[in-house]
Scaffold this motif. Structure first.
Motif, PDB file in Angstrom:
ATOM      1  N   LEU A 288      11.424  -0.573  -6.171  1.00 41.82           N
ATOM      2  CA  LEU A 288      10.562   0.028  -7.193  1.00 41.82           C
ATOM      3  C   LEU A 288       9.480   0.933  -6.609  1.00 41.82           C
ATOM      4  O   LEU A 288       8.647   1.448  -7.357  1.00 41.82           O
ATOM      5  CB  LEU A 288       9.901  -1.079  -8.023  1.00 41.82           C
ATOM      6  CG  LEU A 288      10.832  -2.005  -8.800  1.00 41.82           C
ATOM      7  CD1 LEU A 288      10.028  -3.113  -9.473  1.00 41.82           C
ATOM      8  CD2 LEU A 288      11.625  -1.218  -9.841  1.00 41.82           C
ATOM      9  N   ALA A 289       9.507   1.143  -5.301  1.00 40.40           N
ATOM     10  CA  ALA A 289       8.451   1.927  -4.650  1.00 40.40           C
ATOM     11  C   ALA A 289       8.289   3.295  -5.295  1.00 40.40           C
ATOM     12  O   ALA A 289       9.270   3.964  -5.638  1.00 40.40           O
ATOM     13  CB  ALA A 289       8.769   2.089  -3.163  1.00 40.40           C
ATOM     14  N   HIS A 290       7.031   3.695  -5.480  1.00 37.03           N
ATOM     15  CA  HIS A 290       6.665   5.024  -5.993  1.00 37.03           C
ATOM     16  C   HIS A 290       7.143   5.244  -7.425  1.00 37.03           C
ATOM     17  O   HIS A 290       7.423   6.385  -7.813  1.00 37.03           O
ATOM     18  CB  HIS A 290       7.207   6.136  -5.075  1.00 37.03           C
ATOM     19  CG  HIS A 290       6.842   5.951  -3.653  1.00 37.03           C
ATOM     20  ND1 HIS A 290       7.627   6.414  -2.607  1.00 37.03           N
ATOM     21  CD2 HIS A 290       5.787   5.330  -3.055  1.00 37.03           C
ATOM     22  CE1 HIS A 290       7.067   6.102  -1.458  1.00 37.03           C
ATOM     23  NE2 HIS A 290       5.953   5.441  -1.700  1.00 37.03           N
ATOM     24  N   THR A 291       7.261   4.162  -8.203  1.00 41.99           N
ATOM     25  CA  THR A 291       7.683   4.302  -9.598  1.00 41.99           C
ATOM     26  C   THR A 291       6.658   3.648 -10.522  1.00 41.99           C
ATOM     27  O   THR A 291       5.934   2.734 -10.114  1.00 41.99           O
ATOM     28  CB  THR A 291       9.045   3.632  -9.852  1.00 41.99           C
ATOM     29  OG1 THR A 291       8.899   2.200  -9.737  1.00 41.99           O
ATOM     30  CG2 THR A 291      10.101   4.131  -8.872  1.00 41.99           C
ATOM     31  N   PRO A 292       6.609   4.083 -11.787  1.00 36.87           N
ATOM     32  CA  PRO A 292       5.724   3.428 -12.762  1.00 36.87           C
ATOM     33  C   PRO A 292       6.101   1.960 -12.981  1.00 36.87           C
ATOM     34  O   PRO A 292       5.244   1.150 -13.339  1.00 36.87           O
ATOM     35  CB  PRO A 292       5.952   4.246 -14.040  1.00 36.87           C
ATOM     36  CG  PRO A 292       6.460   5.565 -13.569  1.00 36.87           C
ATOM     37  CD  PRO A 292       7.278   5.271 -12.351  1.00 36.87           C
ATOM     38  N   GLU A 293       7.378   1.621 -12.753  1.00 34.69           N
ATOM     39  CA  GLU A 293       7.809   0.239 -12.943  1.00 34.69           C
ATOM     40  C   GLU A 293       7.089  -0.712 -11.989  1.00 34.69           C
ATOM     41  O   GLU A 293       6.736  -1.837 -12.363  1.00 34.69           O
ATOM     42  CB  GLU A 293       9.332   0.122 -12.740  1.00 34.69           C
ATOM     43  CG  GLU A 293      10.166   0.705 -13.864  1.00 34.69           C
ATOM     44  CD  GLU A 293      10.314   2.221 -13.772  1.00 34.69           C
ATOM     45  OE1 GLU A 293       9.798   2.821 -12.792  1.00 34.69           O
ATOM     46  OE2 GLU A 293      10.939   2.798 -14.681  1.00 34.69           O
TER      47      GLU A 293
ATOM     48  N   LYS B 219       0.831  -1.205   0.000  1.00 35.24           N
ATOM     49  CA  LYS B 219       0.000   0.000   0.000  1.00 35.24           C
ATOM     50  C   LYS B 219       0.862   1.250   0.000  1.00 35.24           C
ATOM     51  O   LYS B 219       0.587   2.220  -0.732  1.00 35.24           O
ATOM     52  CB  LYS B 219      -0.915  -0.029   1.230  1.00 35.24           C
ATOM     53  CG  LYS B 219      -1.994   1.035   1.237  1.00 35.24           C
ATOM     54  CD  LYS B 219      -2.897   0.865   2.448  1.00 35.24           C
ATOM     55  CE  LYS B 219      -3.985   1.930   2.474  1.00 35.24           C
ATOM     56  NZ  LYS B 219      -4.838   1.811   3.681  1.00 35.24           N
ATOM     57  N   TRP B 220       1.922   1.232   0.805  1.00 38.90           N
ATOM     58  CA  TRP B 220       2.853   2.376   0.848  1.00 38.90           C
ATOM     59  C   TRP B 220       3.586   2.543  -0.473  1.00 38.90           C
ATOM     60  O   TRP B 220       3.693   3.660  -1.010  1.00 38.90           O
ATOM     61  CB  TRP B 220       3.861   2.163   1.978  1.00 38.90           C
ATOM     62  CG  TRP B 220       5.083   3.025   1.858  1.00 38.90           C
ATOM     63  CD1 TRP B 220       5.209   4.336   2.206  1.00 38.90           C
ATOM     64  CD2 TRP B 220       6.347   2.630   1.308  1.00 38.90           C
ATOM     65  NE1 TRP B 220       6.463   4.788   1.911  1.00 38.90           N
ATOM     66  CE2 TRP B 220       7.196   3.757   1.364  1.00 38.90           C
ATOM     67  CE3 TRP B 220       6.852   1.432   0.793  1.00 38.90           C
ATOM     68  CZ2 TRP B 220       8.517   3.724   0.906  1.00 38.90           C
ATOM     69  CZ3 TRP B 220       8.153   1.401   0.341  1.00 38.90           C
ATOM     70  CH2 TRP B 220       8.973   2.535   0.405  1.00 38.90           C
ATOM     71  N   ALA B 221       4.085   1.448  -1.027  1.00 37.85           N
ATOM     72  CA  ALA B 221       4.911   1.515  -2.235  1.00 37.85           C
ATOM     73  C   ALA B 221       4.120   2.005  -3.445  1.00 37.85           C
ATOM     74  O   ALA B 221       4.667   2.669  -4.328  1.00 37.85           O
ATOM     75  CB  ALA B 221       5.516   0.146  -2.528  1.00 37.85           C
ATOM     76  N   LEU B 222       2.820   1.676  -3.481  1.00 36.64           N
ATOM     77  CA  LEU B 222       1.977   2.101  -4.600  1.00 36.64           C
ATOM     78  C   LEU B 222       1.138   3.327  -4.249  1.00 36.64           C
ATOM     79  O   LEU B 222       0.376   3.807  -5.080  1.00 36.64           O
ATOM     80  CB  LEU B 222       1.059   0.953  -5.027  1.00 36.64           C
ATOM     81  CG  LEU B 222       1.737  -0.171  -5.808  1.00 36.64           C
ATOM     82  CD1 LEU B 222       0.844  -1.407  -5.848  1.00 36.64           C
ATOM     83  CD2 LEU B 222       2.084   0.277  -7.219  1.00 36.64           C
ATOM     84  N   GLN B 223       1.274   3.800  -3.004  1.00 34.88           N
ATOM     85  CA  GLN B 223       0.489   4.938  -2.518  1.00 34.88           C
ATOM     86  C   GLN B 223      -1.007   4.710  -2.773  1.00 34.88           C
ATOM     87  O   GLN B 223      -1.738   5.605  -3.194  1.00 34.88           O
ATOM     88  CB  GLN B 223       0.968   6.231  -3.188  1.00 34.88           C
ATOM     89  CG  GLN B 223       2.424   6.571  -2.860  1.00 34.88           C
ATOM     90  CD  GLN B 223       2.950   7.742  -3.661  1.00 34.88           C
ATOM     91  OE1 GLN B 223       3.012   7.696  -4.894  1.00 34.88           O
ATOM     92  NE2 GLN B 223       3.311   8.806  -2.965  1.00 34.88           N
ATOM     93  N   ALA B 224      -1.440   3.479  -2.511  1.00 40.53           N
ATOM     94  CA  ALA B 224      -2.802   3.069  -2.818  1.00 40.53           C
ATOM     95  C   ALA B 224      -3.769   3.447  -1.702  1.00 40.53           C
ATOM     96  O   ALA B 224      -3.413   3.454  -0.523  1.00 40.53           O
ATOM     97  CB  ALA B 224      -2.848   1.561  -3.034  1.00 40.53           C
TER      98      ALA B 224
END
Length: 301
Positions: A222-227, A32-37
């Motif tokens: 890869l957190a917070h990236t389009p990848e 959830k944090w990595a995708l800011q979901a």
């Protein structure tokens, strides 16, 4: 006025290969944090020391979690023979020991009794509820209690390796609610030598496989990236075991508002549960009745 959720509106599935020593909730929070979901949840808890596939649902995909939870799952696990522990795994204290060691043939002869429709008693250190309280909480407090047996479907249970006399590696495919620790415990008791789980890995769960999952290190990198977002799989994969029908444009509009909508169906019987799609995107899940889908869940994609 309802408070707006923080985070991004992102829907789909991120498949994680969970490491040992991390709770399932911690994995969900990391994703959830990595995708800011805005919203995330998982489909089926893994014990902290277990590894393997943990499918994390995001946004609207959380509405499909029950279909993954109910799907078949496969585990590879190692039984430590000769010892019983109070938690039925390596985290607990040894409470009984035996010098007896079964042969491969002894083990194979008993595996059939664990296959099919069986009744399984969950471990006392588990999340099942006893009079409204979690069993593990009562166990930690030293309370005396019994856990009732529960029905379980076991598709297959095989002996796949015998590294030494003290260890046996098994593979199990089962339905919802299976406890591998209970299998290790009960197998050890039937063999007359005791047993507990030494290690456990969930290989696949429904359509999701551990070998295709991201590691926690990958997610951090890869957190917070389009990848990372590129690894998010469609919501529809959570409906892989549910039949699909095609909504008409007018039907899709009605379904999105929670009303029955016209669909085009093949091989679907009256009353069957299915999901409706338009242009490949899920619109709703519900029951098929006389040319219409009566929705129980609607997706806002």
């Amino acid at each position: 006025m309802a408070r707006k959720r923080k985070g991004r509106e992102i829907s789909g599935w991120l498949v994680v290969d969970k490491p040992a020593g991390m709770t399932s909730t911690a994995v969900v929070n990391k994703v959830k944090w990595a995708l800011q979901a805005q919203k995330a949840g998982h489909a089926g808890t893994l014990d902290p020391e277990a590894t393997g596939v943990l499918a994390v649902a995001l946004g609207e995909a959380t509405k499909t979690v029950p279909y993954i939870t109910d799907a078949l799952k496969a585990y590879t696990f190692c039984v430590r023979l000769g010892q019983a522990t109070n938690t039925d795994d390596t985290e607990g204290e040894v409470i009984a020991e035996s010098d007896r060691r079964p042969t491969d043939e002894d083990i194979k002869a008993l595996l059939g009794s664990f296959v099919g429709d069986v009744m399984q008693v969950p471990p006392k250190y588990s999340a099942v509820k006893i009079d409204g309280q979690r069993a593990y909480k009562l166990a930690r407090e030293g309370e005396e209690f019994e856990v009732a047996a529960r029905p379980l479907w076991v598709e297959e249970l095989l002996l796949v390796d015998r590294p030494d006399a003290d260890h046996a590696v098994l593979e199990m495919t089962c339905g919802k609610g299976g406890y591998v620790r209970s299998v290790a415990r009960d197998l050890g008791e039937k063999l007359g030598c005791f047993g507990h789980v030494a290690w456990l890995r969930r290989v696949w769960s429904g359509p999701f496989e551990a070998e295709n999952g991201l590691s926690i290190e990958d997610i951090d990198k890869l957190a917070h990236t389009p990848e990372l977002e590129a690894h998010v799989r469609p919501l529809e994969e959570g409906l892989a075991d549910v039949p699909m029908v095609t909504a008409t444009p007018e039907g899709a509009a009605r379904l999105r508002n929670g009303n029955p909508g016209m669909v085009i169906a093949q091989g679907i019987e009256y009353g069957d549960e299915c999901w409706a799609a338009i242009d490949g995107k899920a619109v709703a899940v519900g029951r098929y009745k006389a040319g219409e889908l009566h929705p129980s869940r609607v997706f806002n994609q």
